[in-house]
Design a protein around this motif. Structure first.
Motif, PDB file in Angstrom:
ATOM      1  N   ALA A  56       2.664   4.087  -0.962  1.00 27.92           N
ATOM      2  CA  ALA A  56       2.496   4.778  -2.243  1.00 27.92           C
ATOM      3  C   ALA A  56       3.608   4.407  -3.219  1.00 27.92           C
ATOM      4  N   THR A 115       5.232   1.591  -3.302  1.00 28.39           N
ATOM      5  CA  THR A 115       4.912   0.240  -3.769  1.00 28.39           C
ATOM      6  C   THR A 115       3.843   0.284  -4.854  1.00 28.39           C
ATOM      7  N   HIS A 116       2.851   1.158  -4.676  1.00 31.27           N
ATOM      8  CA  HIS A 116       1.781   1.315  -5.667  1.00 31.27           C
ATOM      9  C   HIS A 116       2.334   1.848  -6.982  1.00 31.27           C
ATOM     10  N   ALA A 126       4.445  -0.698  -8.854  1.00 29.63           N
ATOM     11  CA  ALA A 126       3.739  -1.952  -9.133  1.00 29.63           C
ATOM     12  C   ALA A 126       4.452  -3.144  -8.492  1.00 29.63           C
ATOM     13  N   THR A 159       2.584  -6.101  -2.476  1.00 33.09           N
ATOM     14  CA  THR A 159       2.144  -5.333  -1.308  1.00 33.09           C
ATOM     15  C   THR A 159       3.019  -5.635  -0.094  1.00 33.09           C
ATOM     16  N   VAL A 197      -2.795  -1.690   0.690  1.00 34.30           N
ATOM     17  CA  VAL A 197      -2.722  -0.980  -0.589  1.00 34.30           C
ATOM     18  C   VAL A 197      -3.527   0.307  -0.486  1.00 34.30           C
ATOM     19  N   LEU A 198      -3.248   1.243  -1.399  1.00 37.91           N
ATOM     20  CA  LEU A 198      -3.982   2.506  -1.437  1.00 37.91           C
ATOM     21  C   LEU A 198      -5.394   2.282  -1.979  1.00 37.91           C
TER      22      LEU A 198
END
Length: 439
Positions: A327, A329-330, A333, A336, A377-378
Motif C-alpha cells: 500500500a 508503494t501504491h 507511486a 512495484t 500491486v493493489l
C-alpha cells in the motif's frame, strides 16, 4: 550424557542469543560465520542434500556418455574437441590409474558413437538423456535456494540448448587461449625475469583452483531459478573450489591404499570408486550452493531451524506488514515490489512468504504484474480495504482444506469465538489499509 544438551544450549545462546547489528563488525562477522557452519551442516542432514547428490550420481552415470557425445559433436565443429580428454582426465585425477582408464573408456565410447546411424528417435533420446541431467541439476539447486517455481518450458528449452552448444565452445576456447598464451614469444621473453617467472609459476599452481571455482560460480549464478548475486556466486564458488581440491587430494590418498577394494569387488571396484567420487563431487557442488544462498540471505541465519512454523499471531502480523508495504508503494507511486524485495524487508524466506502472498491474492487484495521479476500491486484503493477483513482472511485461511467444515462446535467454544470476533470488529471497524500504511 548431560554435557551435550548443556553445550548445545550454550552454543545456541552464543550464536543466536544476541543481535549482530548491535555488535562491532568483527564480532558480527564472527557470529554470522558461526551461524553458517551449523546451517550448512543442518542442510546436509535435514535438507536432503545427500539425497539429491545420490540421485545425481545415477543421472550422471546414465547421461555422461551422451553428454560427452553432444559436447564432442559441437566442439568438433570449432576445432577444440581435443580439449575434452585432458579436462575429463583432470576431473577424474583423484581416482589415480583408474581415472585414466575410465577416461580412455569414455573417450573410446564417444569416438565410436555414430550419431548418423541413430535415426531421429535415437538422436531425440540422446538429447533427452542430456536434458534430463541438466533438469535434475536445476531441481537440486532450486531446492537449495528454496525455489518452488520452475522455469517455463520455452525458457528451459532455450537455456538448456545454450548450455549444450555455446557453453562448451566458450569454456574450451578459453582453455585453448590460456594454453596458447604460454607459448607466446613475448610472454616467454618476459618470463626470463625472476619476479615475473615466480608470479607465472604461482599462477600455474593456482590456475586449476581458479578455473574450477569460476566454473562453480557460473553454475551458481545461472542454474537456480532465482536472482543470484555475482558476489554470492563467487564466494560459493571459491569455497566449493577449495573443498574440491582438498577432498580430491584426500581421495587420491585414499585411492593409494584401496587395494582391498580391488580384492573384494574385482573389476567392479573401479565403478564403485567412480560412483563415490561423483557423489562427493555433487555434494561439494551443493554445499557451495548452500553457502552462496546463505551469503545472499543472511537473515535466514537468524534462527537455528531451517523451516520455522509461524504462530497464528505471526501469520497475522506478516499479512498486515506485506499489505502495508504494498500500500505504501501504491500511495508513493513507487516501482512495484517483487517477492524477493518483500522477503528482504520482513527478513523471511521468499518461499515462506509465498503463502501469505497467495492468501492476499486469493482474497482479491493484490494481483501479480506481468513484469520480470513479478511484482505485486493493489487491486483497489487502500482506503477500500479494511484491516479487519485481512485479519479475518488470515484467521480462516485453509479451513476449507481441513475437512472439518460443518462439524458441531461446543456452545461454550462458539461463545468465545463470537466474543473475540465482536471485540475485533468493534476495535478495528474504522481502520483501513490506508491508515495502516500511513502509520
Amino acid at each position: 550424557m548431560t554435557h551435550t544438551p548443556i553445550l548445545q544450549t550454550r552454543l545456541e545462546t552464543l550464536l543466536w542469543g544476541q543481535d549482530p547489528s548491535r555488535l562491532p563488525p568483527w564480532q558480527a562477522h564472527a557470529i554470522q560465520l558461526g551461524r553458517l557452519v551449523p546451517a550448512v551442516a543442518r542442510d546436509l542432514t535435514q535438507g536432503h542434500l545427500t539425497l539429491y547428490a545420490m540421485s545425481l550420481v545415477y543421472t550422471t552415470l546414465l547421461s555422461l556418455v551422451p553428454l560427452l557425445a553432444v559436447s564432442f559433436s559441437v566442439l568438433k565443429g570449432f576445432g577444440v574437441h581435443n580439449q575434452i580428454e585432458p579436462l575429463l582426465s583432470n576431473a577424474l585425477e583423484p581416482l589415480g590409474e583408474s581415472g585414466a582408464e575410465i577416461t580412455r573408456q569414455l573417450i573410446g565410447f564417444v569416438d565410436r558413437m555414430q550419431v548418423g546411424v541413430l535415426g531421429a528417435l535415437g538422436v531425440g533420446m540422446l538429447f533427452y538423456t542430456v536434458v534430463s541431467l541438466i533438469q535434475k541439476i536445476e531441481q537440486s539447486f532450486n531446492h537449495v535456494w528454496r525455489v518452488d517455481e520452475v522455469r517455463p518450458f520455452a525458457q528451459r528449452f532455450t537455456q538448456y540448448l545454450s548450455v549444450l552448444t555455446i557453453g562448451p565452445v566458450l569454456f574450451f576456447s578459453a582453455v585453448g587461449v590460456s594454453a596458447s598464451l604460454g607459448g607466446n614469444p613475448l610472454l616467454r621473453s618476459v618470463m626470463d625475469y625472476e619476479p615475473v617467472s615466480w608470479l607465472m609459476e604461482l599462477a600455474r599452481l593456482i590456475a586449476p583452483y581458479l578455473m574450477i571455482s569460476a566454473t562453480f560460480a557460473f553454475i551458481y549464478r545461472f542454474v537456480p531459478n532465482s536472482q543470484v548475486r555475482l558476489v554470492s556466486a563467487l564466494i560459493g564458488g571459491l569455497v566449493a573450489g577449495l573443498l574440491w581440491q582438498s577432498v580430491g587430494a584426500l581421495f587420491a590418498h585414499f585411492m593409494a591404499g584401496s587395494t582391498q577394494y580391488t580384492a573384494i569387488y574385482s573389476s567392479l571396484a573401479i565403478l564403485i570408486l567412480l560412483m563415490i567420487w561423483i557423489y562427493l563431487g555433487w555434494l561439494i557442488l551443493l554445499v557451495g550452493s548452500s553457502i552462496a544462498f546463505y551469503q545472499q540471505h543472511p537473515e535466514l541465519l537468524d534462527s537455528p531451524e531451517r523451516e520455522l512454523e509461524p504462530s497464528p499471531r505471526q501469520r497475522e502480523r506478516l499479512a498486515l506488514t506485506i499489505a502495508a508495504r504494498i500500500a505504501r508503494t501504491h500511495l508513493a507511486a513507487e516501482p512495484t515490489q517483487d517477492r524477493e524485495t518483500l522477503a528482504k524487508a520482513v527478513r523471511q524466506p521468499a518461499h515462506a512468504l509465498q503463502t501469505t502472498l497467495n492468501l492476499l491474492e486469493d482474497a482479491g487484495y493484490i494481483v501479480r504484474t506481468a513484469d520480470e521479476p513479478t511484482g505485486y500491486v493493489l487491486t483497489r484503493p487502500p482506503e477500500d480495504i479494511a484491516v479487519l477483513d485481512i485479519l479475518e482472511r488470515v484467521r480462516r485461511w485453509g479451513e476449507h482444506r481441513t475437512g472439518t467444515a460443518g462439524q458441531p462446535i461446543e456452545p461454550v467454544i462458539a461463545s468465545i469465538e463470537s466474543r473475540i470476533e465482536t471485540a475485533l470488529a468493534e476495535s478495528l471497524k474504522d481502520l483501513s489499509l490506508r491508515d495502516l500504511a500511513a502509520g
